[in-house]
Design an enzyme around this catalytic site. Sequence first.
Site, short mmCIF file in Angstrom:
data_model
loop_
_atom_site.label_atom_id
_atom_site.label_comp_id
_atom_site.label_asym_id
_atom_site.label_seq_id
_atom_site.Cartn_x
_atom_site.Cartn_y
_atom_site.Cartn_z
N TYR A 1 -40.98 32.16 -39.41
CA TYR A 1 -40.72 33.35 -38.62
C TYR A 1 -39.57 34.15 -39.24
CZ TYR A 1 -43.65 31.98 -34.62
OH TYR A 1 -44.70 31.66 -33.78
N HIS B 1 -49.00 24.38 -37.00
CA HIS B 1 -49.08 25.81 -36.69
C HIS B 1 -50.49 26.38 -36.82
CE1 HIS B 1 -46.58 29.78 -36.97
NE2 HIS B 1 -47.50 29.85 -36.06
N GLN C 1 -50.39 25.17 -28.11
CA GLN C 1 -50.01 26.58 -28.10
C GLN C 1 -51.22 27.42 -28.52
OE1 GLN C 1 -46.72 29.41 -30.25
NE2 GLN C 1 -46.00 27.44 -29.48
N GLY D 1 -47.95 43.47 -26.24
CA GLY D 1 -47.39 44.64 -25.55
C GLY D 1 -48.44 45.55 -24.96
N SER E 1 -51.53 54.09 -25.49
CA SER E 1 -52.53 54.94 -24.86
C SER E 1 -53.75 55.04 -25.78
CB SER E 1 -51.96 56.34 -24.62
OG SER E 1 -51.81 57.03 -25.86
N ARG F 1 -37.89 41.95 -27.53
CA ARG F 1 -37.11 42.43 -28.67
C ARG F 1 -35.75 42.93 -28.26
NH1 ARG F 1 -36.49 47.27 -30.78
NH2 ARG F 1 -38.03 48.16 -29.34
N LEU G 1 -36.33 41.63 -22.05
CA LEU G 1 -36.25 40.26 -21.55
C LEU G 1 -35.94 40.24 -20.06
CD1 LEU G 1 -36.26 37.22 -21.90
CD2 LEU G 1 -33.89 37.34 -22.69
N ASN H 1 -39.06 41.02 -18.32
CA ASN H 1 -39.99 39.90 -18.39
C ASN H 1 -39.64 38.80 -17.39
OD1 ASN H 1 -40.60 39.92 -22.01
ND2 ASN H 1 -41.39 41.21 -20.38
#
Length: 353
Positions: free
Chosen positions: A62, A129, A185, A219, A226, A295, A300, A303
């Site tokens: 990452y 992963h 996951q 997101g 849109s 981000r 957060l 969220n």
Amino acid sequence: MSLTLDTYRLLGRSGLRVSPLALGAATFGTEWGWGAERDDARKLFDLYVERGGNFIDTASTYTNGSSERLLGEFTRDNRESLVLATKFSTLSRPGDPNSGGNHRKTMFASVETSLRRLNTDYIDLLYLHVWDFTTPVEEILRAMDDLVRQGKVLYVGICNVPAWQVSRMQAIADLRGWSPLVALQIEYNLIERSAERDLIPMARETGLGVVPFSPLAGGVLTGKYSRDDLTATKAADDGTRRAFNIANGGLTERGLALADVVKEVAGELGRTPGQVGLAWALRQPGVTAPIIGARTPEQLQDNLGALDVEFGASHLARLDEAGAIALGFPHDFLASARGRMVTSGDLKIEPRR
């Protein structure tokens, strides 16, 4: 019922207690063209931990390693109170065939690198992963078990693997007395629900806690996109999250239609669309902890409001209907009147509780 980050859940068949929302650290660092600089990443970490959160998710590659390095710095004073999850198997050195994959060499090398970056003696949860289709499952499981026996890893899990392989691996681990898988996951959200066919039922049956990534579909479910974004002329490889979503097929007409339903429900509940999308994932059967990919501290904070969302039956029904998928064969047949008739006729049999 309202939840809090310190209303802990057990992770799969283990006794490990984790928060009902995990903090995703793929946004720690800006090497991928989007993400949080060090100071903002620190604010994200502090906000999550101060609210009682203990479950943090990262991976060896990452943000080119910055995610793990920043976590190693941030967790210096409270490492023992946290559950750190990282992953191995993605290619770390292009051109080197053994710097990626699921085999013992890359697993051990990746774990040693993660331990150094995270500034820790052990990893709480190590995920495979991405499935590589070449490494024997016995090699993977034995190597994982060796790491657990050495104390470098406490628990093991798996991501991005067909359900039949995971169930096979779990059976082999059980029969040979190796460390079992405790977490799965997967990508899971109102737009991407194909895990309901086999992955989630398999996880519930074999003792894996489901940890969804991208619970807001990159997101899309927040309403930030849109239909103009579908036809925008801006370069598709400009490094933005929008470009990432388009490249991965996450920004579609169907997804935007679902986002509209989420916005309608959010308006009726006095919540934000992001909170509604997260709250839906949080309350699905088998789900332990969706991963938040915020981000900014503001994102957060929003969220975390998902923990307080309380749906009415009509709201849940509307969301489920909007995102419903066909389960396909044999699931649809087994759930049909014909399927039930050939196995039990008109008998009344209560399901196992």
